[in-house]
Design a protein around this motif. Structure first.
Motif, PDB file in Angstrom:
ATOM      1  N   LEU A   7       0.419  -0.596  -0.068  1.00  0.00           N
ATOM      2  CA  LEU A   7      -0.097   0.383  -0.624  1.00  0.00           C
ATOM      3  C   LEU A   7       0.680   1.283   0.033  1.00  0.00           C
ATOM      4  CD1 LEU A   7      -2.905   1.338   0.509  1.00  0.00           C
ATOM      5  CD2 LEU A   7      -2.452   1.459   2.904  1.00  0.00           C
ATOM      6  N   GLU A   8       0.798   1.845  -1.111  1.00  0.00           N
ATOM      7  CA  GLU A   8       1.563   3.060  -1.105  1.00  0.00           C
ATOM      8  C   GLU A   8       0.810   4.300  -0.379  1.00  0.00           C
ATOM      9  OE1 GLU A   8       1.599   4.214  -4.903  1.00  0.00           O
ATOM     10  OE2 GLU A   8       2.819   2.252  -5.082  1.00  0.00           O
ATOM     11  N   LYS A   9       1.664   5.361   0.019  1.00  0.00           N
ATOM     12  CA  LYS A   9       1.021   6.286   1.295  1.00  0.00           C
ATOM     13  C   LYS A   9       0.074   7.005   0.806  1.00  0.00           C
ATOM     14  CE  LYS A   9       2.983  11.143   2.659  1.00  0.00           C
ATOM     15  NZ  LYS A   9       3.918  12.714   2.824  1.00  0.00           N
ATOM     16  N   ASN A  10      -0.695   7.466  -0.483  1.00  0.00           N
ATOM     17  CA  ASN A  10      -1.956   7.823  -0.840  1.00  0.00           C
ATOM     18  C   ASN A  10      -2.681   7.018  -1.332  1.00  0.00           C
ATOM     19  OD1 ASN A  10      -1.049  10.358   0.443  1.00  0.00           O
ATOM     20  ND2 ASN A  10      -0.120  10.370  -1.655  1.00  0.00           N
ATOM     21  N   GLY A  11      -2.427   5.397  -0.729  1.00  0.00           N
ATOM     22  CA  GLY A  11      -3.175   4.329  -2.285  1.00  0.00           C
ATOM     23  C   GLY A  11      -4.632   3.957  -1.686  1.00  0.00           C
ATOM     24  N   THR A  12      -5.296   3.497  -1.989  1.00  0.00           N
ATOM     25  CA  THR A  12      -6.778   3.227  -2.327  1.00  0.00           C
ATOM     26  C   THR A  12      -6.947   1.862  -1.331  1.00  0.00           C
ATOM     27  OG1 THR A  12      -7.379   4.610  -3.926  1.00  0.00           O
ATOM     28  CG2 THR A  12      -8.757   3.230  -2.568  1.00  0.00           C
TER      29      THR A  12
END
Length: 347
Positions: A7-12
Motif C-alpha cells: 500500500l502506497e502513501k496515498n493508496g486506496t
C-alpha cells in the motif's frame, strides 16, 4: 509465489464483505471509526456493496452477491489492498461464486482477513499461488486507543515490516470490555503471553525454531475445504517441498477432541507431507479440556507422530492481539522462553 505491491502513501484501501457485513453494533461504529482513521492516515477508502448488508445466512448477502463483490473488488484496478469486513459462518458458499480464473489472472493484491476469511486467504495461496494476509478484519482498525498489533498490520500492508514479535498479554472472551455501549474499546489484554514449545520428539523445550513456506488459517474452515474441488493442498506442498511447509493453525468453535480429529484427517489427506512445523494460535475455547485431552495435547500428539516441532499459544487467532501472518511467504519462526518472533522472506 506472487507477492502484491504494498500500500502506497496515498493508496486506496478497499473493503468487502464475503462473510458477515458491518450491519450491527458494535461492528458498525467500530468500522466507521476505522474508515476515519485510514482517511486520517491519508488513504481513500472504497466500500463494496455488501459492507453494511445483513440479509444473508451466515454471510452478508446471498452467496452469488458475495462472490460477485469479492471478485470485483479483488480485480478492481482502483483498489490497492482489500480487507474483509468481518468473519462469519458460511463463506464456504461464497467461494462457489468467485471467478477464480479471473482472480488468478488479475494483478496480485493483498487481501486481509481471518477466521471465515480462511476461505479466501488459503485459496488465494493454494489455488492462485498468491500471498495473502491472515490478520485483522476491518472493524479492528477502529479500536481506541490503537493496540500496537493494529499498527503492525498497517505497517505490514505498507511494506514497512518484515518481522513480527509476540505481545506482552492477550484477552480471553470473558475479559473483553467491548460492547454496544462501548464499541471501540481497546483490546483488554490482561493474560500474560505464555507459549509452549515442543521439539520434534514431542518433548518440551525452552528454545524453538522452524522454517518453511507459511500455510494455514482457521481449522474450522479448513476442515470444510479438505476433499472438495477447492482442495489443491497436496499439489501446493509438493511444489514447495524444498522449502518445507510451516503450518499456522488456530480454531474458533472446536473443542480439543474436534481439533484432534481435524488434524488426524489432515494428516491422512496428505496435507502434512513436507511439513516443517506447526504454529498454533490461541483457540477461542482456550481453557477447554475434554476427558484426557486439552488443546495442547490435541496438537502435540499429532506433531509427535509427524516428527515435527510445534509451538502452541501464539499471538494469532480469535483471542487478540494477533500478529499479521503472510500466507505463502517463507517464515523463520523462533521462540525462547516467553518470547516469539517470526521473520518473513518474500521469495
Amino acid at each position: 509465489m506472487r507477492y502484491p505491491h504494498f500500500l502506497e502513501k496515498n493508496g486506496t484501501v478497499g473493503f468487502a464483505a464475503p462473510s458477515y457485513g458491518c450491519n450491527r453494533e458494535p461492528y458498525q461504529t467500530r468500522f466507521q471509526k476505522g474508515l476515519e482513521r485510514l482517511a486520517d492516515l491519508g488513504h481513500r477508502v472504497k466500500l463494496g456493496p455488501n459492507c453494511y448488508a445483513g440479509c444473508g445466512v451466515g454471510i452478508s448477502n446471498t452467496p452469488e452477491a458475495c462472490g460477485r463483490e469479492l471478485t470485483e473488488m479483488y480485480c478492481e484496478a482502483d483498489c490497492d489492498v482489500l480487507i474483509s469486513c468481518g468473519g462469519g459462518e458460511l463463506m464456504c458458499e461464497t467461494i462457489e461464486h468467485v471467478d477464480w480464473e479471473r482472480v488468478k489472472a488479475a494483478p496480485a493484491k493483498w487481501f486481509m482477513g481471518y477466521s471465515d476469511n480462511t476461505n479466501f486467504t488459503f485459496l488465494l495461496t493454494t489455488l492462485c499461488d498468491t500471498a495473502s494476509l491472515y490478520g485483522y478484519n476491518g472493524p479492528t482498525f477502529g479500536g481506541e486507543p490503537l493496540h500496537p498489533s493494529i499498527m503492525d498490520h498497517y505497517r505490514l500492508l505498507r511494506g514497512e515490516l518484515c518481522e513480527v514479535h509476540n505481545y506482552d498479554a492477550f484477552e480471553k472472551q470473558e475479559d473483553s470490555i467491548a460492547s454496544v455501549e462501548n464499541p471501540c474499546a481497546i483490546i483488554h489484554a490482561v493474560n500474560p503471553f505464555d507459549p509452549t514449545y515442543f521439539d520434534a520428539n514431542g518433548e518440551r523445550t525452552d528454545t524453538w525454531r522452524a522454517k518453511g513456506r507459511l500455510l494455514g488459517g482457521c481449522l474450522d474452515v479448513l476442515s470444510g475445504i479438505r476433499g472438495t474441488r477447492f482442495d489443491r493442498v497436496n499439489e501446493f506442498c509438493e511444489q514447495y517441498r524444498e522449502d518445507g511447509v510451516l503450518w499456522f493453525l488456530e480454531s474458533c468453535e472446536l473443542n480439543p477432541m474436534s481439533v484432534r480429529r481435524v488434524l488426524w484427517s489432515m494428516k491422512h489427506a496428505g496435507w502434512f507431507e513436507h511439513a516443517s512445523g506447526l504454529l498454533i494460535g490461541r483457540p477461542m475455547l482456550y481453557d477447554r479440556e475434554d476427558p484426557g485431552l486439552d488443546h495442547i495435547e490435541a496438537v502435540r500428539g499429532i506433531a509427535k507422530e509427524l516428527s515435527i516441532p510445534v509451538a502452541f499459544g501464539l499471538d494469532f487467532g480469535h483471542l487478540p492481539p494477533s500478529m499479521p501472518i503472510i500466507c505463502g511467504a517463507v517464515g523463520t519462526a523462533s521462540g525462547e522462553g516467553k518470547r516469539f518472533r517470526m521473520e518473513y522472506t518474500l521469495r
